[in-house]
Design a protein around this motif. Structure first.
Motif, PDB file in Angstrom:
ATOM      1  N   SER A  79       0.787  -1.227   0.000  1.00  0.00           N
ATOM      2  CA  SER A  79       0.000   0.000   0.000  1.00  0.00           C
ATOM      3  C   SER A  79       0.821   1.281   0.000  1.00  0.00           C
ATOM      4  CB  SER A  79      -0.948  -0.010   1.201  1.00  0.00           C
ATOM      5  OG  SER A  79      -0.184  -0.040   2.384  1.00  0.00           O
ATOM      6  N   VAL A 120       2.227   2.809  -2.496  1.00  0.00           N
ATOM      7  CA  VAL A 120       1.656   3.544  -3.622  1.00  0.00           C
ATOM      8  C   VAL A 120       0.386   2.789  -3.962  1.00  0.00           C
ATOM      9  CG1 VAL A 120       1.961   4.343  -5.984  1.00  0.00           C
ATOM     10  CG2 VAL A 120       3.943   4.165  -4.500  1.00  0.00           C
ATOM     11  N   ALA A 176      -0.548   9.931  -8.015  1.00  0.00           N
ATOM     12  CA  ALA A 176      -0.675   8.862  -7.013  1.00  0.00           C
ATOM     13  C   ALA A 176      -1.708   9.305  -5.981  1.00  0.00           C
ATOM     14  CB  ALA A 176       0.664   8.598  -6.333  1.00  0.00           C
ATOM     15  N   ASP A 177      -2.380   8.345  -5.357  1.00  0.00           N
ATOM     16  CA  ASP A 177      -3.400   8.709  -4.374  1.00  0.00           C
ATOM     17  C   ASP A 177      -2.837   8.837  -2.960  1.00  0.00           C
ATOM     18  OD1 ASP A 177      -3.098   6.099  -3.575  1.00  0.00           O
ATOM     19  OD2 ASP A 177      -5.230   5.643  -3.566  1.00  0.00           O
ATOM     20  N   GLN A 178      -1.507   8.805  -2.843  1.00  0.00           N
ATOM     21  CA  GLN A 178      -0.830   9.014  -1.562  1.00  0.00           C
ATOM     22  C   GLN A 178       0.452   9.800  -1.815  1.00  0.00           C
ATOM     23  OE1 GLN A 178       0.103   5.415   0.515  1.00  0.00           O
ATOM     24  NE2 GLN A 178      -1.894   4.513   0.163  1.00  0.00           N
ATOM     25  N   ASN A 179       0.997  10.422  -0.774  1.00  0.00           N
ATOM     26  CA  ASN A 179       2.315  11.036  -0.894  1.00  0.00           C
ATOM     27  C   ASN A 179       3.349   9.938  -1.084  1.00  0.00           C
ATOM     28  OD1 ASN A 179       1.259  13.589  -0.464  1.00  0.00           O
ATOM     29  ND2 ASN A 179       1.675  13.548   1.725  1.00  0.00           N
ATOM     30  N   VAL A 180       4.265  10.148  -2.015  1.00  0.00           N
ATOM     31  CA  VAL A 180       5.312   9.172  -2.294  1.00  0.00           C
ATOM     32  C   VAL A 180       6.643   9.911  -2.344  1.00  0.00           C
ATOM     33  CG1 VAL A 180       6.159   7.445  -3.917  1.00  0.00           C
ATOM     34  CG2 VAL A 180       3.701   7.796  -3.671  1.00  0.00           C
ATOM     35  N   VAL A 203       2.971  14.259  -4.587  1.00  0.00           N
ATOM     36  CA  VAL A 203       2.056  14.734  -3.559  1.00  0.00           C
ATOM     37  C   VAL A 203       0.683  14.170  -3.874  1.00  0.00           C
ATOM     38  CG1 VAL A 203       1.004  16.779  -2.505  1.00  0.00           C
ATOM     39  CG2 VAL A 203       3.404  16.830  -3.231  1.00  0.00           C
ATOM     40  N   GLU A 204       0.040  13.624  -2.875  1.00  0.00           N
ATOM     41  CA  GLU A 204      -1.261  12.975  -3.044  1.00  0.00           C
ATOM     42  C   GLU A 204      -2.202  13.830  -3.886  1.00  0.00           C
ATOM     43  OE1 GLU A 204      -5.106  11.801  -0.299  1.00  0.00           O
ATOM     44  OE2 GLU A 204      -3.169  12.067   0.640  1.00  0.00           O
ATOM     45  N   GLY A 205      -2.685  13.253  -4.982  1.00  0.00           N
ATOM     46  CA  GLY A 205      -3.662  13.906  -5.830  1.00  0.00           C
ATOM     47  C   GLY A 205      -3.129  14.966  -6.771  1.00  0.00           C
ATOM     48  N   GLN A 206      -1.847  15.328  -6.672  1.00  0.00           N
ATOM     49  CA  GLN A 206      -1.281  16.343  -7.561  1.00  0.00           C
ATOM     50  C   GLN A 206      -0.586  15.683  -8.745  1.00  0.00           C
ATOM     51  OE1 GLN A 206       1.145  19.264  -5.634  1.00  0.00           O
ATOM     52  NE2 GLN A 206      -0.473  19.888  -4.232  1.00  0.00           N
TER      53      GLN A 206
END
Length: 104
Positions: A21, A23, A41-45, A69-72
């Motif tokens: 989980s 990514v 990505a739906d999470q910060n990575v 950055v999540e959602g960016q």
């Protein structure tokens, strides 16, 4: 090893890299793309590697130390890619996610 492409274009393969989980999901758009495309990505990575492979498995582009950055949307150029089908892969630690990208 073997590679399985499901109907959504996601890749599963036999490797030692676990899909967990870190990514959770990755989206690539627009698809098909022309001059540029975006990875979300739906999470910060942190400290991810984004690799683009030709459908034959040759590494075409690699970007290191990417922070998503999540959602960016993270913008990538498709200028050096010829028309065809590519695999966009994000690796962060032991996590690996792959999506199919079509360049027109």
């Amino acid at each position: 090893g073997w590679t399985l492409v499901d109907q959504r274009g996601f890749i599963g393969c036999t490797t030692s890299v676990e899909e967990n989980s870190n990514v959770a999901t990755m989206n690539v758009y627009p698809n098909p793309a022309n001059d540029q495309f975006f990875v979300v990505a739906d999470q910060n990575v942190s400290n991810a590697v984004i690799s683009i492979y030709s459908i034959t498995g040759a590494l075409v582009v690699e970007k290191n130390n990417i922070n998503l950055v999540e959602g960016q949307a993270f913008e990538m150029s498709a200028a050096e890619l010829n028309e065809g089908i590519y695999l966009v892969q994000i690796q962060a630690g032991s996590t690996l996610r792959t999506a199919r990208l079509i360049i027109k």
